[in-house]
Design an enzyme around this catalytic site. Structure first.
Site, PDB file in Angstrom:
ATOM      1  N   ASP A  45       0.835  -1.192   0.000  1.00  0.00           N
ATOM      2  CA  ASP A  45       0.000   0.000   0.000  1.00  0.00           C
ATOM      3  C   ASP A  45       0.876   1.250   0.000  1.00  0.00           C
ATOM      4  O   ASP A  45       1.616   1.486   0.953  1.00  0.00           O
ATOM      5  CB  ASP A  45      -0.907   0.003   1.235  1.00  0.00           C
ATOM      6  CG  ASP A  45      -1.823   1.210   1.281  1.00  0.00           C
ATOM      7  OD1 ASP A  45      -2.970   1.089   0.823  1.00  0.00           O
ATOM      8  OD2 ASP A  45      -1.394   2.272   1.783  1.00  0.00           O
ATOM      9  N   TYR A  50       3.165   9.945  -0.674  1.00  0.00           N
ATOM     10  CA  TYR A  50       4.259   9.340   0.083  1.00  0.00           C
ATOM     11  C   TYR A  50       5.597   9.574  -0.619  1.00  0.00           C
ATOM     12  O   TYR A  50       6.654   9.408  -0.011  1.00  0.00           O
ATOM     13  CB  TYR A  50       4.055   7.835   0.261  1.00  0.00           C
ATOM     14  CG  TYR A  50       2.818   7.421   1.016  1.00  0.00           C
ATOM     15  CD1 TYR A  50       2.010   8.335   1.680  1.00  0.00           C
ATOM     16  CD2 TYR A  50       2.442   6.072   1.055  1.00  0.00           C
ATOM     17  CE1 TYR A  50       0.875   7.939   2.351  1.00  0.00           C
ATOM     18  CE2 TYR A  50       1.303   5.662   1.734  1.00  0.00           C
ATOM     19  CZ  TYR A  50       0.521   6.595   2.379  1.00  0.00           C
ATOM     20  OH  TYR A  50      -0.608   6.189   3.037  1.00  0.00           O
ATOM     21  N   LYS A  75      -2.757   5.949  -4.261  1.00  0.00           N
ATOM     22  CA  LYS A  75      -3.833   6.886  -3.935  1.00  0.00           C
ATOM     23  C   LYS A  75      -3.659   8.219  -4.661  1.00  0.00           C
ATOM     24  O   LYS A  75      -2.534   8.660  -4.910  1.00  0.00           O
ATOM     25  CB  LYS A  75      -3.860   7.134  -2.414  1.00  0.00           C
ATOM     26  CG  LYS A  75      -3.892   5.860  -1.583  1.00  0.00           C
ATOM     27  CD  LYS A  75      -3.883   6.162  -0.094  1.00  0.00           C
ATOM     28  CE  LYS A  75      -3.649   4.914   0.723  1.00  0.00           C
ATOM     29  NZ  LYS A  75      -2.229   4.498   0.725  1.00  0.00           N
ATOM     30  N   HIS A 108      -7.637  10.052  -1.594  1.00  0.00           N
ATOM     31  CA  HIS A 108      -6.929  10.023  -0.320  1.00  0.00           C
ATOM     32  C   HIS A 108      -7.717  10.664   0.829  1.00  0.00           C
ATOM     33  O   HIS A 108      -7.730  10.141   1.944  1.00  0.00           O
ATOM     34  CB  HIS A 108      -5.566  10.698  -0.471  1.00  0.00           C
ATOM     35  CG  HIS A 108      -4.510  10.138   0.418  1.00  0.00           C
ATOM     36  ND1 HIS A 108      -3.204   9.967   0.030  1.00  0.00           N
ATOM     37  CD2 HIS A 108      -4.571   9.694   1.696  1.00  0.00           C
ATOM     38  CE1 HIS A 108      -2.501   9.444   1.034  1.00  0.00           C
ATOM     39  NE2 HIS A 108      -3.317   9.277   2.051  1.00  0.00           N
TER      40      HIS A 108
END
Length: 278
Positions: A45, A50, A75, A108
């Site tokens: 994930d 990120y 996401k 998100h």
């Protein structure tokens, strides 16, 4: 070890235990994901925000694990929800991951002040229909957001990835999911170390009864509640410990006692509130 799967409303199966890379630095992501795959994880994930999709992709490419044995989630970030931006965002993520599709694509946050989450959801449906993702879902959405998405499109998200741990169980979201055939994914499943979860008597008693660590007991609680969970660690020994949660089973009483940790007033939240994060 075969990780149990959960059937999504899209018809696809998702491994119930995965590996999360939230806050894993970009230059450490390849090593961390490679080690996770060596341990046995097959569900990864990540997210555009990120900023470690390239590392995740490099680890997948070098792992030798067949693509059809992997489940990869990424996401859509909040500033990419308007207009046609989601289409550009998924292609950017796929380029970084080195994949032609992901298994699950999520919006998100609902970011209510932006009021773009319904548009984003409509674009995710188009992205799914174009074959760039197999399943689509959301993250951090509350029942009022979910109701609007379904009213606007008729499509129920496959999952809602929410902050969920013993001190914050979000019963309102769980009830919506149960009523509408949506699965729940737990982020921050161990409370992110922001409260003394592992010292709570219900957790320590369960851990001692089964000869496991408090973290293993809590992860087992998530699994037995039916949640999809992905703990995060950059230490291989901790990855292996988190993966070793299938050799024991909590009793109904132990689950009830851990359930009772939640004060029920939302005060256990350790992350941002979906109505306030924009």
């Amino acid at each position: 070890m075969t990780v149990p799967s959960v059937k999504l409303n899209s018809g696809y199966d998702i491994p119930q235990l995965g590996f999360g890379v939230f806050l894993v630095p970009a230059d450490e992501a390849e090593k961390a994901v490679s080690e996770a795959l060596e341990v046995g994880y097959r569900h990864i994930d990540t997210a555009a925000i990120y900023r470690n999709e390239e590392g995740v992709g490099a680890a997948i490419a070098s792992s030798g694990v067949p693509r059809d044995e992997l489940f990869v989630t990424t996401k859509l970030w909040n500033d990419q929800q308007a207009g046609e931006k989601p289409h550009d965002a998924i292609r950017s993520s796929l380029d970084k991951l080195g994949l032609d599709h992901v298994d699950l694509y999520l919006t998100h946050w609902p970011t209510p002040e932006r009021d773009t989450y319904s548009n984003a959801w409509q674009k995710l449906i188009e992205i799914r229909d174009a074959g760039l993702t197999r399943s689509i879902g959301v993250s951090n959405h509350l029942p009022e957001h979910l109701d609007r998405l379904v009213a606007d499109t008729g499509v129920v998200p496959a999952v809602d990835q929410i902050e969920l741990h013993p001190a914050l169980q979000q019963s309102n979201v769980l009830a919506w999911a149960e009523s509408n055939g949506m699965k729940i994914e737990s982020w921050g499943p161990l409370g992110q170390g922001k409260y003394p979860l592992f010292e709570h008597p219900a957790v320590t008693a369960a851990a001692e009864a089964h000869g496991v660590t408090p973290a293993q007991a809590v992860l087992r609680w998530h699994l037995q509640r039916g949640f999809i969970v992905f703990p995060k660690s950059v230490r291989k020994e901790r990855m292996a410990e988190n993966f070793d949660v299938f050799g024991f089973e909590l009793t109904a009483s132990e689950i009830e006692q851990i359930n009772a940790i939640d004060p029920g007033d939302g005060s256990g939240r350790v992350g941002s509130h979906p109505l306030e994060f924009n």
